[in-house]
Motif scaffolding. Structure first.
Motif, PDB file in Angstrom:
ATOM      1  N   ASP A   1       0.827  -1.201   0.000  1.00 56.50           N
ATOM      2  CA  ASP A   1       0.000   0.000   0.000  1.00 56.50           C
ATOM      3  C   ASP A   1       0.867   1.260   0.000  1.00 56.50           C
ATOM      4  N   ILE A   2       1.922   1.224   0.803  1.00 57.72           N
ATOM      5  CA  ILE A   2       2.831   2.378   0.848  1.00 57.72           C
ATOM      6  C   ILE A   2       3.583   2.491  -0.467  1.00 57.72           C
ATOM      7  N   GLU A   3       4.036   1.368  -0.984  1.00 60.92           N
ATOM      8  CA  GLU A   3       4.758   1.385  -2.254  1.00 60.92           C
ATOM      9  C   GLU A   3       3.903   1.957  -3.372  1.00 60.92           C
ATOM     10  N   GLU A   4       2.627   1.580  -3.403  1.00 54.66           N
ATOM     11  CA  GLU A   4       1.735   2.091  -4.448  1.00 54.66           C
ATOM     12  C   GLU A   4       1.528   3.597  -4.311  1.00 54.66           C
ATOM     13  N   ALA A   5       1.402   4.070  -3.075  1.00 58.01           N
ATOM     14  CA  ALA A   5       1.214   5.502  -2.850  1.00 58.01           C
ATOM     15  C   ALA A   5       2.441   6.297  -3.298  1.00 58.01           C
ATOM     16  N   LEU A   6       3.615   5.733  -3.120  1.00 54.85           N
ATOM     17  CA  LEU A   6       4.844   6.404  -3.547  1.00 54.85           C
ATOM     18  C   LEU A   6       5.064   6.289  -5.058  1.00 54.85           C
ATOM     19  N   ALA A   7       4.709   5.136  -5.612  1.00 58.17           N
ATOM     20  CA  ALA A   7       4.951   4.886  -7.039  1.00 58.17           C
ATOM     21  C   ALA A   7       4.203   5.874  -7.921  1.00 58.17           C
ATOM     22  N   VAL A   8       3.085   6.392  -7.454  1.00 65.05           N
ATOM     23  CA  VAL A   8       2.335   7.393  -8.213  1.00 65.05           C
ATOM     24  C   VAL A   8       3.214   8.600  -8.522  1.00 65.05           C
ATOM     25  N   HIS A   9       4.215   8.816  -7.707  1.00 65.34           N
ATOM     26  CA  HIS A   9       5.118   9.964  -7.865  1.00 65.34           C
ATOM     27  C   HIS A   9       6.518   9.543  -8.328  1.00 65.34           C
ATOM     28  N   GLY A  10       6.672   8.283  -8.700  1.00 63.59           N
ATOM     29  CA  GLY A  10       7.977   7.810  -9.152  1.00 63.59           C
ATOM     30  C   GLY A  10       8.940   7.496  -8.035  1.00 63.59           C
ATOM     31  N   LEU A  11       8.455   7.432  -6.807  1.00 60.88           N
ATOM     32  CA  LEU A  11       9.312   7.162  -5.654  1.00 60.88           C
ATOM     33  C   LEU A  11       9.176   5.705  -5.222  1.00 60.88           C
ATOM     34  N   VAL A  12      10.162   5.229  -4.462  1.00 55.16           N
ATOM     35  CA  VAL A  12      10.181   3.837  -4.019  1.00 55.16           C
ATOM     36  C   VAL A  12      10.627   3.762  -2.571  1.00 55.16           C
ATOM     37  N   LEU A  13      10.216   2.685  -1.891  1.00 55.96           N
ATOM     38  CA  LEU A  13      10.763   2.397  -0.569  1.00 55.96           C
ATOM     39  C   LEU A  13      12.176   1.868  -0.728  1.00 55.96           C
ATOM     40  N   ARG A  14      13.090   2.328   0.130  1.00 56.16           N
ATOM     41  CA  ARG A  14      14.490   1.954   0.030  1.00 56.16           C
ATOM     42  C   ARG A  14      14.959   1.212   1.281  1.00 56.16           C
ATOM     43  N   GLY A  15      14.105   0.376   1.841  1.00 59.55           N
ATOM     44  CA  GLY A  15      14.495  -0.385   3.012  1.00 59.55           C
ATOM     45  C   GLY A  15      14.164   0.337   4.298  1.00 59.55           C
ATOM     46  N   GLY A  16      14.421  -0.326   5.401  1.00 64.76           N
ATOM     47  CA  GLY A  16      14.138   0.255   6.694  1.00 64.76           C
ATOM     48  C   GLY A  16      14.679  -0.614   7.817  1.00 64.76           C
ATOM     49  N   PHE A  17      14.446  -0.200   9.045  1.00 68.65           N
ATOM     50  CA  PHE A  17      14.915  -0.973  10.194  1.00 68.65           C
ATOM     51  C   PHE A  17      14.206  -0.482  11.446  1.00 68.65           C
ATOM     52  N   ASN A  18      14.311  -1.265  12.499  1.00 71.28           N
ATOM     53  CA  ASN A  18      13.806  -0.879  13.820  1.00 71.28           C
ATOM     54  C   ASN A  18      14.960  -0.330  14.651  1.00 71.28           C
ATOM     55  N   PHE A  19      14.697   0.744  15.357  1.00 65.99           N
ATOM     56  CA  PHE A  19      15.723   1.322  16.218  1.00 65.99           C
ATOM     57  C   PHE A  19      15.967   0.406  17.414  1.00 65.99           C
ATOM     58  N   ALA A  20      17.213   0.310  17.829  1.00 63.00           N
ATOM     59  CA  ALA A  20      17.561  -0.492  18.994  1.00 63.00           C
ATOM     60  C   ALA A  20      17.118   0.222  20.269  1.00 63.00           C
ATOM     61  N   THR A  21      16.972  -0.541  21.327  1.00 58.28           N
ATOM     62  CA  THR A  21      16.476   0.023  22.584  1.00 58.28           C
ATOM     63  C   THR A  21      17.449   1.023  23.202  1.00 58.28           C
ATOM     64  N   ASP A  22      18.733   0.909  22.867  1.00 61.59           N
ATOM     65  CA  ASP A  22      19.715   1.823  23.444  1.00 61.59           C
ATOM     66  C   ASP A  22      19.986   3.030  22.549  1.00 61.59           C
ATOM     67  N   GLU A  23      19.219   3.189  21.469  1.00 61.35           N
ATOM     68  CA  GLU A  23      19.375   4.335  20.581  1.00 61.35           C
ATOM     69  C   GLU A  23      18.483   5.482  21.053  1.00 61.35           C
ATOM     70  N   ALA A  24      18.775   6.671  20.541  1.00 63.93           N
ATOM     71  CA  ALA A  24      17.931   7.838  20.792  1.00 63.93           C
ATOM     72  C   ALA A  24      17.326   8.259  19.456  1.00 63.93           C
ATOM     73  N   PRO A  25      16.260   7.595  19.028  1.00 67.51           N
ATOM     74  CA  PRO A  25      15.696   7.877  17.713  1.00 67.51           C
ATOM     75  C   PRO A  25      14.976   9.214  17.682  1.00 67.51           C
ATOM     76  N   PRO A  26      14.729   9.751  16.490  1.00 71.31           N
ATOM     77  CA  PRO A  26      13.916  10.964  16.399  1.00 71.31           C
ATOM     78  C   PRO A  26      12.488  10.678  16.838  1.00 71.31           C
ATOM     79  N   LEU A  27      11.731  11.728  17.028  1.00 67.34           N
ATOM     80  CA  LEU A  27      10.374  11.578  17.513  1.00 67.34           C
ATOM     81  C   LEU A  27       9.435  11.189  16.383  1.00 67.34           C
ATOM     82  N   GLY A  28       8.414  10.439  16.746  1.00 67.99           N
ATOM     83  CA  GLY A  28       7.387  10.066  15.798  1.00 67.99           C
ATOM     84  C   GLY A  28       6.302  11.123  15.722  1.00 67.99           C
ATOM     85  N   LEU A  29       5.190  10.752  15.125  1.00 70.48           N
ATOM     86  CA  LEU A  29       4.118  11.709  14.850  1.00 70.48           C
ATOM     87  C   LEU A  29       3.522  12.291  16.120  1.00 70.48           C
TER      88      LEU A  29
END
Length: 236
Positions: free
Chosen positions: A17-45
């Motif tokens: 679903d996300i890929e289709e929403a991006l493909a409309v604009h010529g964009l693609v998903l380029r992978g991802g990962f889960n942050f480790a528990t000892d990381e300080a990730p950026p804030l979510g929504l």
């Protein structure tokens, strides 16, 4: 990635679903990962720490016609148009899927290159651009989606680094001012050359070193796309 899913607001969403929403604009998903528990990730929504990130980008120049149609509707004085377009498109997709959109140009800067290396197992080329086993140097990351839920992602090994098999290294031999070398990037020398009287080949056709790379040539940006990026570099 289309067979996987993520948990968001209690609903199972397919990556497709996300890929289709991006493909409309010529964009693609380029992978991802889960942050480790000892990381300080950026804030979510919601303002809570994000638990996962999906990288959004392009392969080749697929977004270019979509960007040009958008730009025709914008004021001629708009600054950083490609960045503005990317923010708008990725922001709309993020809103649709309950994510926070972030951009490589956000300040304070987020570690997009490290994220990309972690998400796809890539390594930098001698030019600093990450070398992709399929796209070569002709790809980019336009933004990322931050989720407050963990994503089920497959384990991936380190990608084949094509630069290791490249003996001649034409990417370090084609620039007339040796802008790139094993010592790094000579920014001022490159900028002066591109702006100078002998810089026309670079201004109209892109970086000679980048174009000399033998990998991923079927994804090479057309001259007008390269000229656009070079103009942004020469006259920021």
């Amino acid at each position: 990635m289309t067979s996987l899913g993520l948990q968001s607001d209690g609903c199972r969403l397919g990556f497709g679903d996300i890929e289709e929403a991006l493909a409309v604009h010529g964009l693609v998903l380029r992978g991802g990962f889960n942050f480790a528990t000892d990381e300080a990730p950026p804030l979510g929504l919601s303002g809570a720490p994000a638990k996962s990130v999906l990288l959004v980008g392009q392969a080749g120049a697929a977004p270019w016609p979509h960007f040009l149609r958008w730009r025709e509707q914008q004021p001629s004085t708009i600054t950083n148009p490609l960045d503005s377009w990317s923010r708008q498109v990725i922001g709309d997709v993020a809103e649709a899927f309950g994510a926070r959109a972030v951009s490589p140009s956000d300040k304070p800067y987020l570690p997009f290159q490290r994220w990309a290396m972690r998400a796809e197992g890539l390594k930098p080329s001698p030019l600093g651009i990450l070398m992709h086993p399929q796209y070569g140097l002709w790809h980019a990351y336009r933004g990322a989606l931050l989720f407050e839920d963990e994503i089920a992602l497959p384990e991936h090994g380190e990608a084949v680094h094509l630069c290791d098999a490249c003996v001649e290294k034409p990417c370090l031999k084609s620039c007339p001012v040796d802008a790139y070398s094993r010592a790094g990037f000579a920014y001022q020398a490159c900028l002066a050359h591109v702006r100078g009287g002998n810089g026309e080949p670079c201004r109209s056709g892109g970086c000679l070193d980048r174009n000399a790379c033998p990998y991923g040539t079927e994804y090479r940006y057309p001259p007008d796309v390269q000229a656009f990026h070079m103009a942004a570099f020469a006259d920021p």
